[in-house]
Design a protein around this motif. Structure first.
Motif, PDB file in Angstrom:
ATOM      1  N   LEU A 732       0.828  -1.200   0.000  1.00  0.00           N
ATOM      2  CA  LEU A 732       0.000   0.000   0.000  1.00  0.00           C
ATOM      3  C   LEU A 732       0.869   1.260   0.000  1.00  0.00           C
ATOM      4  CD1 LEU A 732      -2.817   1.174   0.074  1.00  0.00           C
ATOM      5  CD2 LEU A 732      -2.836   0.901   2.559  1.00  0.00           C
ATOM      6  N   GLU A 733       1.986   1.230   0.734  1.00  0.00           N
ATOM      7  CA  GLU A 733       2.920   2.354   0.710  1.00  0.00           C
ATOM      8  C   GLU A 733       3.460   2.583  -0.697  1.00  0.00           C
ATOM      9  OE1 GLU A 733       5.477   2.901   4.603  1.00  0.00           O
ATOM     10  OE2 GLU A 733       5.466   0.797   4.039  1.00  0.00           O
ATOM     11  N   VAL A 734       3.828   1.484  -1.368  1.00  0.00           N
ATOM     12  CA  VAL A 734       4.346   1.574  -2.729  1.00  0.00           C
ATOM     13  C   VAL A 734       3.282   2.144  -3.661  1.00  0.00           C
ATOM     14  CG1 VAL A 734       5.187   0.241  -4.705  1.00  0.00           C
ATOM     15  CG2 VAL A 734       6.029  -0.273  -2.407  1.00  0.00           C
ATOM     16  N   ALA A 735       2.036   1.679  -3.510  1.00  0.00           N
ATOM     17  CA  ALA A 735       0.947   2.155  -4.368  1.00  0.00           C
ATOM     18  C   ALA A 735       0.747   3.662  -4.207  1.00  0.00           C
ATOM     19  CB  ALA A 735      -0.348   1.403  -4.044  1.00  0.00           C
ATOM     20  N   THR A 749      14.380   4.415  -2.890  1.00  0.00           N
ATOM     21  CA  THR A 749      15.080   5.383  -2.048  1.00  0.00           C
ATOM     22  C   THR A 749      14.210   5.823  -0.879  1.00  0.00           C
ATOM     23  OG1 THR A 749      16.327   6.185  -3.958  1.00  0.00           O
ATOM     24  CG2 THR A 749      16.216   7.624  -2.032  1.00  0.00           C
ATOM     25  N   ALA A 750      12.945   6.088  -1.151  1.00  0.00           N
ATOM     26  CA  ALA A 750      12.037   6.572  -0.106  1.00  0.00           C
ATOM     27  C   ALA A 750      11.803   5.527   0.986  1.00  0.00           C
ATOM     28  CB  ALA A 750      10.706   6.984  -0.734  1.00  0.00           C
ATOM     29  N   LEU A 751      11.744   4.259   0.599  1.00  0.00           N
ATOM     30  CA  LEU A 751      11.428   3.188   1.557  1.00  0.00           C
ATOM     31  C   LEU A 751      12.662   2.440   2.038  1.00  0.00           C
ATOM     32  CD1 LEU A 751       8.196   1.722  -0.116  1.00  0.00           C
ATOM     33  CD2 LEU A 751       8.360   3.425   1.704  1.00  0.00           C
ATOM     34  N   VAL A 752      13.840   2.848   1.556  1.00  0.00           N
ATOM     35  CA  VAL A 752      15.113   2.230   1.928  1.00  0.00           C
ATOM     36  C   VAL A 752      15.079   0.735   1.601  1.00  0.00           C
ATOM     37  CG1 VAL A 752      16.934   2.166   3.687  1.00  0.00           C
ATOM     38  CG2 VAL A 752      15.117   3.871   3.854  1.00  0.00           C
ATOM     39  N   ILE A 753      14.751   0.442   0.373  1.00  0.00           N
ATOM     40  CA  ILE A 753      14.766  -0.929  -0.133  1.00  0.00           C
ATOM     41  C   ILE A 753      15.484  -0.909  -1.472  1.00  0.00           C
ATOM     42  CG2 ILE A 753      12.650  -1.663   1.047  1.00  0.00           C
ATOM     43  CD1 ILE A 753      11.109  -1.097  -1.512  1.00  0.00           C
ATOM     44  N   HIS A 761       7.352  -5.364  -5.635  1.00  0.00           N
ATOM     45  CA  HIS A 761       6.116  -4.875  -5.017  1.00  0.00           C
ATOM     46  C   HIS A 761       5.149  -4.356  -6.076  1.00  0.00           C
ATOM     47  CE1 HIS A 761       7.234  -5.486  -0.916  1.00  0.00           C
ATOM     48  NE2 HIS A 761       8.218  -4.597  -0.915  1.00  0.00           N
ATOM     49  N   VAL A 762       5.671  -3.632  -7.070  1.00  0.00           N
ATOM     50  CA  VAL A 762       4.820  -3.099  -8.132  1.00  0.00           C
ATOM     51  C   VAL A 762       4.144  -4.234  -8.895  1.00  0.00           C
ATOM     52  CG1 VAL A 762       4.779  -1.803 -10.302  1.00  0.00           C
ATOM     53  CG2 VAL A 762       6.163  -0.978  -8.393  1.00  0.00           C
ATOM     54  N   GLN A 763       4.897  -5.284  -9.208  1.00  0.00           N
ATOM     55  CA  GLN A 763       4.325  -6.409  -9.936  1.00  0.00           C
ATOM     56  C   GLN A 763       3.236  -7.104  -9.120  1.00  0.00           C
ATOM     57  OE1 GLN A 763       4.979  -7.183 -13.174  1.00  0.00           O
ATOM     58  NE2 GLN A 763       6.126  -5.260 -13.063  1.00  0.00           N
ATOM     59  N   LYS A 764       3.449  -7.229  -7.811  1.00  0.00           N
ATOM     60  CA  LYS A 764       2.436  -7.863  -6.958  1.00  0.00           C
ATOM     61  C   LYS A 764       1.164  -7.015  -6.895  1.00  0.00           C
ATOM     62  CE  LYS A 764       5.545 -10.538  -3.990  1.00  0.00           C
ATOM     63  NZ  LYS A 764       6.077 -10.712  -2.613  1.00  0.00           N
ATOM     64  N   ILE A 765       1.337  -5.692  -6.829  1.00  0.00           N
ATOM     65  CA  ILE A 765       0.169  -4.804  -6.799  1.00  0.00           C
ATOM     66  C   ILE A 765      -0.626  -4.947  -8.089  1.00  0.00           C
ATOM     67  CG2 ILE A 765      -0.580  -2.390  -6.746  1.00  0.00           C
ATOM     68  CD1 ILE A 765       1.979  -1.837  -5.051  1.00  0.00           C
ATOM     69  N   LEU A 766       0.075  -4.948  -9.227  1.00  0.00           N
ATOM     70  CA  LEU A 766      -0.600  -5.092 -10.515  1.00  0.00           C
ATOM     71  C   LEU A 766      -1.365  -6.406 -10.570  1.00  0.00           C
ATOM     72  CD1 LEU A 766       2.251  -3.806 -12.867  1.00  0.00           C
ATOM     73  CD2 LEU A 766       0.079  -2.659 -12.450  1.00  0.00           C
ATOM     74  N   ALA A 767      -0.725  -7.488 -10.085  1.00  0.00           N
ATOM     75  CA  ALA A 767      -1.366  -8.803 -10.131  1.00  0.00           C
ATOM     76  C   ALA A 767      -2.566  -8.879  -9.195  1.00  0.00           C
ATOM     77  CB  ALA A 767      -0.349  -9.887  -9.768  1.00  0.00           C
ATOM     78  N   LYS A 768      -2.403  -8.373  -7.968  1.00  0.00           N
ATOM     79  CA  LYS A 768      -3.488  -8.456  -6.999  1.00  0.00           C
ATOM     80  C   LYS A 768      -4.687  -7.602  -7.397  1.00  0.00           C
ATOM     81  CE  LYS A 768      -0.939  -9.618  -2.757  1.00  0.00           C
ATOM     82  NZ  LYS A 768      -0.630  -9.194  -1.367  1.00  0.00           N
ATOM     83  N   ARG A 769      -4.420  -6.432  -7.963  1.00  0.00           N
ATOM     84  CA  ARG A 769      -5.492  -5.531  -8.307  1.00  0.00           C
ATOM     85  C   ARG A 769      -6.090  -5.808  -9.671  1.00  0.00           C
ATOM     86  NH1 ARG A 769      -7.774  -4.302  -4.567  1.00  0.00           N
ATOM     87  NH2 ARG A 769      -8.905  -2.938  -5.945  1.00  0.00           N
ATOM     88  N   GLY A 770      -5.386  -6.606 -10.498  1.00  0.00           N
ATOM     89  CA  GLY A 770      -5.890  -6.861 -11.839  1.00  0.00           C
ATOM     90  C   GLY A 770      -5.659  -5.704 -12.784  1.00  0.00           C
ATOM     91  N   PHE A 771      -4.612  -4.898 -12.496  1.00  0.00           N
ATOM     92  CA  PHE A 771      -4.313  -3.733 -13.321  1.00  0.00           C
ATOM     93  C   PHE A 771      -3.268  -4.076 -14.376  1.00  0.00           C
ATOM     94  CE2 PHE A 771      -5.316  -0.915  -9.418  1.00  0.00           C
ATOM     95  CZ  PHE A 771      -6.663  -0.945  -9.723  1.00  0.00           C
ATOM     96  N   ALA A 772      -3.235  -3.256 -15.426  1.00  0.00           N
ATOM     97  CA  ALA A 772      -2.260  -3.453 -16.489  1.00  0.00           C
ATOM     98  C   ALA A 772      -1.233  -2.335 -16.538  1.00  0.00           C
ATOM     99  CB  ALA A 772      -2.966  -3.558 -17.842  1.00  0.00           C
TER     100      ALA A 772
END
Length: 795
Positions: A732-735, A749-753, A761-772
């Motif tokens: 959710l932070e990434v989103a 840089t913002a999340l120190v990762i 994380h972006v790929q998981k968000i896209l997959a979970k939400r069904g976004f392209a």
């Protein structure tokens, strides 16, 4: 042992010096999955789903029609999870048709002869639990029984996982079966940027393959619509898209689209060399057709006459000629579902079946080859005509709503039947009768102009001055008045009255009185309209034309409620409506409440109007009377606007637009436009549009709840609860950072990762939400952020 358990086990394996032996284990992995000559495109959601299912089940059967991409998905999934296994073994079963052939294929792939095992199943069951194997059984449809028995027999070994592909369901005892969907398609009618369109799976695949044969090809604003249409008409089937792309070396996208009616000749790839045989969409579907039983082939062909989805009742009515065929229909349908020919969705408590357009075209070709096309089209015309005739002209009550909802679902079949009757059969009588019987459907489906076009075309082709022409003229007047074509309605009224005088048909004369009353009201001539509608009501009552009688009463009630200075008695109208509220016509009292609510609104008694309309919608909602619920939502939207609850007004008007027609009588349309304009002025156009769209997303139950409560008890949607799968706090932070325009590097840089972790994380968000696309994530975050502090009362 599932993939998840295997992956969790890996870090625990230690070498003698205490260091992780993960790298050593990786070196021992062998994979027999054949490499592909082309890149794997898209399917992010499907890969996520396959891995998710493999984490829960040890065996997964991927089904779907020919050309949907089962094999490619299985191979890619196996490659994706191969690090969790000691061995990944690919078994090609395409072309195998016997138990001996199946056993030979397993033996060649597993190479277990030296073990002394008598069969592949025996060898796998006897494997030590420390040896993990993923088997990919590809193309099981010809040996489906042998595959099912094999999968069930090796289930005892928890270190073995299986991915099987088959056009036919295997019916295994354990594990899970998942139907691979076609590739994602562009949203119909939705404006999309080139960037977002290029990320849609079907578009991305076509562009990628087109560029392999014609490197200069690019997706542009000019060809985007044609590429989107091509993908949609080919159902997002990867095989069909790749065959179409292969034609790009000689044809443009526009030329491809223009030739899709002849897709089976078009979508053929001639052999380039001995290693690449001829590939034809027709041949692939012919193989599927051949594996069906005689009854299944017959139903596949016959069901191609449906232009859209269809139910078992529809199949029995159109595709079955005898009682025995109707009794057997359910079993044949089940067989076609098992063969991945029919897809299905649950709709209003029943199942709706559908054929992909490519499979429908193939079935139509077979129907034509059998010489049965005309007879089946005639049966289809008779079926949709019966449905239209039997549907209540003024749709109220559970049965009327059920039938009208079915007509809305069958709109594409209506158009196909009208075209067949008028332009192929050149018999305008059935077309005119059907178009006239659909009088209210054209309004409910928001197709008034389209309906008027069909009625007009049928009237022009029909050369008799009889009752059918008179009914057609009456419907043309009704639709013209709704469409604000008043001059045309007046001209048609002259013709209809002249014909009614010659025919001496009391019902036609009653129709003329009603139609003229509606037209006069559209002109703003309320007193004349009321007199004509009252005359029509009494005529209908004398003829016991109940449906027409209550429609005339309701419209008369609106006219009287709209103008309190008329001499006509609103109380008398309400009394007549209430008098019809017996068991068969329970709706009458509800309509009385609506009329009283409308009258109160017109007299600026806003609180009383709100109370009456909420009482009406509460009383009528359990009966699923969509017509009156729509009227209540519309007027409660006006009430909210009058109370300066403009956010609520915008949402209610959005909900009303979903459940009712977009055509209001002209007098009411003026009031609708006035309240919409007030909301837009106060909220701003963008915010008003967003809230209106939000209202269109509500279910009927949610819309009714919003109308009754004013949003005080409306459920709140938050960032992490919207969608199919909940996001983790980090996701959710990434989103949120994506919504702020940050790149993956900036997010890291913002999340120190690490940047790679951010990408994950972006790929998981896209997959979970069904976004392209990232822009969809940003839009979602923006939308849900607006929902959090929602206040309906905005002054």
């Amino acid at each position: 042992m599932t993939v998840m358990e295997l992956e969790q086990r890996r870090p625990e394996v230690q070498s003698q010096d205490g260091e992780s032996s993960y790298a050593d284990t990786m070196a021992r992995i062998t994979s027999s999955v054949p490499a592909e000559s082309t890149s794997f495109v898209g399917r992010r959601l499907e890969l996520h789903k396959v891995k998710q299912l493999l984490s829960k089940y040890r065996s997964l059967v991927l089904t779907g029609p020919a050309g949907v991409g089962k094999t490619r998905l299985a191979k890619q999934a196996a490659t994706t999870v191969e690090r969790a296994f000691d061995r990944v073994v690919y078994v090609a079963l395409e072309g195998e048709t016997s138990e001996a052939g199946f056993a030979r294929a397993l033996q060649l792939a597993l190479d277990f002869e030296s073990s002394g095992a008598r069969s592949a199943a025996e060898w796998i069951v006897g494997m030590p639990p420390t040896e993990s194997v993923l088997l990919v059984l590809d193309g099981c449809e010809r040996v489906w029984q042998e595959c099912a028995e094999f999968i069930d027999s090796v289930d005892a070994n928890s270190s073995v996982s299986i991915i099987a592909t088959s056009r036919r369901r295997l019916g295994t005892v354990g594990g899970v079966t998942w139907a691979v969907p076609p590739m994602a398609l562009p949203s119909e009618g939705a404006a999309q940027s080139l960037t977002d369109a290029a990320r849609i799976d079907s578009v991305a695949l076509f562009v990628s393959r087109a560029q392999s044969v014609y490197p200069a090809f690019e997706l542009t604003d000019r060809n985007l619509a044609s590429v989107s249409e091509l993908c949609a008409r080919l159902d997002g089937l990867p095989l069909a898209l790749e065959l179409a792309a292969a034609r790009m070396r000689a044809l443009s996208v526009e030329q491809l689209v223009a030739r899709l009616d002849n897709r089976f000749r078009l979508l053929t790839l001639e052999p380039g060399n001995r290693r690449r045989p001829k590939l034809s969409l027709w041949d692939v579907l012919a193989e599927s057709f051949a594996t069906c039983s005689d009854d299944e082939r017959g139903m596949w062909s016959a069901s191609s006459v449906f232009a859209g989805s269809f139910s078992l009742d529809d199949i029995e009515a159109v595709c079955c000629a005898t009682d025995d065929e109707r009794i057997a229909a359910a079993d044949v349908v089940t067989g076609l579902i098992d063969q991945s020919v029919f897809g299905y969705v649950e709709q209003s408590g029943g199942l709706e079946y559908r054929l992909l357009d490519t499979l429908r075209k193939y079935g139509s070709e077979q129907l034509e080859a059998d010489g049965a096309t005309r007879s089946m089209r005639l049966r289809h015309l008779a079926w949709i005509s019966d449905l239209a005739r039997d549907t209540e002209p003024f749709w109220t009550g559970p049965e009327g709503v059920r039938r009208s909802d079915k007509l809305l679902l069958r709109h594409s079949d209506i158009l196909a039947a009208l075209h067949f009757s008028l332009y192929e059969q050149r018999d305008p009588a059935p077309a005119l009768r059907l178009a006239a019987d659909l009088r209210v459907h054209w309004m409910s489906a928001n197709r008034v102009e389209e309906g008027l076009g069909w009625v007009t075309a049928a009237l022009e082709a029909y050369d008799r001055d009889d009752e059918l022409r008179a009914v057609g003229l009456s419907v043309a007047i009704y639709l013209s008045a709704l469409d604000s074509q008043i001059e045309r309605a007046d001209q048609l009224l002259v013709s209809c009255r002249e014909l009614a005088a010659r025919l001496q048909q009391p019902l036609i004369s009653a129709h003329c009185a009603f139609d003229e009353g509606l037209t006069r009201w559209a002109k703003g001539e309320a007193e004349a309209a009321a007199a004509l509608l009252e005359d029509a009501y009494h005529r209908y009552r004398a003829l016991a034309a109940t449906s027409n009688q209550r429609e005339a009463l309701f419209i008369l009630g609106m006219v009287l409620a709209n103008d309190g200075d008329l001499a006509g008695s609103l109380d008398e109208v309400e009394s007549n409506l209430a008098g019809m509220a017996d068991e068969a016509h329970w709706w009458g009292s509800g309509y009385v409440l609506w009329i009283r609510g409308y009258a109160a609104l017109k007299h600026k008694d806003i609180e009383r109007a709100q109370k009456l309309l909420r009482q009406c919608i509460t009383q009528m909602q359990p009966h699923n009377d969509r017509s009156i619920i729509w009227w209540c939502l519309e007027l409660l939207g006006w009430v909210a606007a009058e109370q300066s609850s403009l956010q609520l007004a915008a949402q209610l008007l959005g909900a009303a637009s979903t459940f009712g027609p977009h055509h209001l009588p002209p007098v009411l349309q003026e009031q609708h436009d006035r309240h919409v304009a007030a909301a837009r002025r106060a909220l701003g156009g963008a915010k008003a549009d967003r809230l209106h769209y939000k209202g269109t997303l509500l279910t009927m139950q949610q819309a009714v709840e919003l109308a009754i409560t004013g949003g005080d008890r409306a459920p709140r949607r938050t960032h992490d609860t919207l969608g199919e799968e909940k996001l983790s706090e980090r996701e959710l932070e990434v989103a949120k950072l994506i919504a702020q325009g940050h790149s993956n590097k900036a997010i890291a840089t913002a999340l120190v990762i690490s940047t790679r972790t951010a990408e994950g994380h972006v790929q998981k968000i896209l997959a979970k939400r069904g976004f392209a696309s990232r822009s969809q994530i940003a839009a979602w975050i923006g939308e849900s952020a607006h929902d959090e502090p929602e206040q309906h009362d905005t002054h």
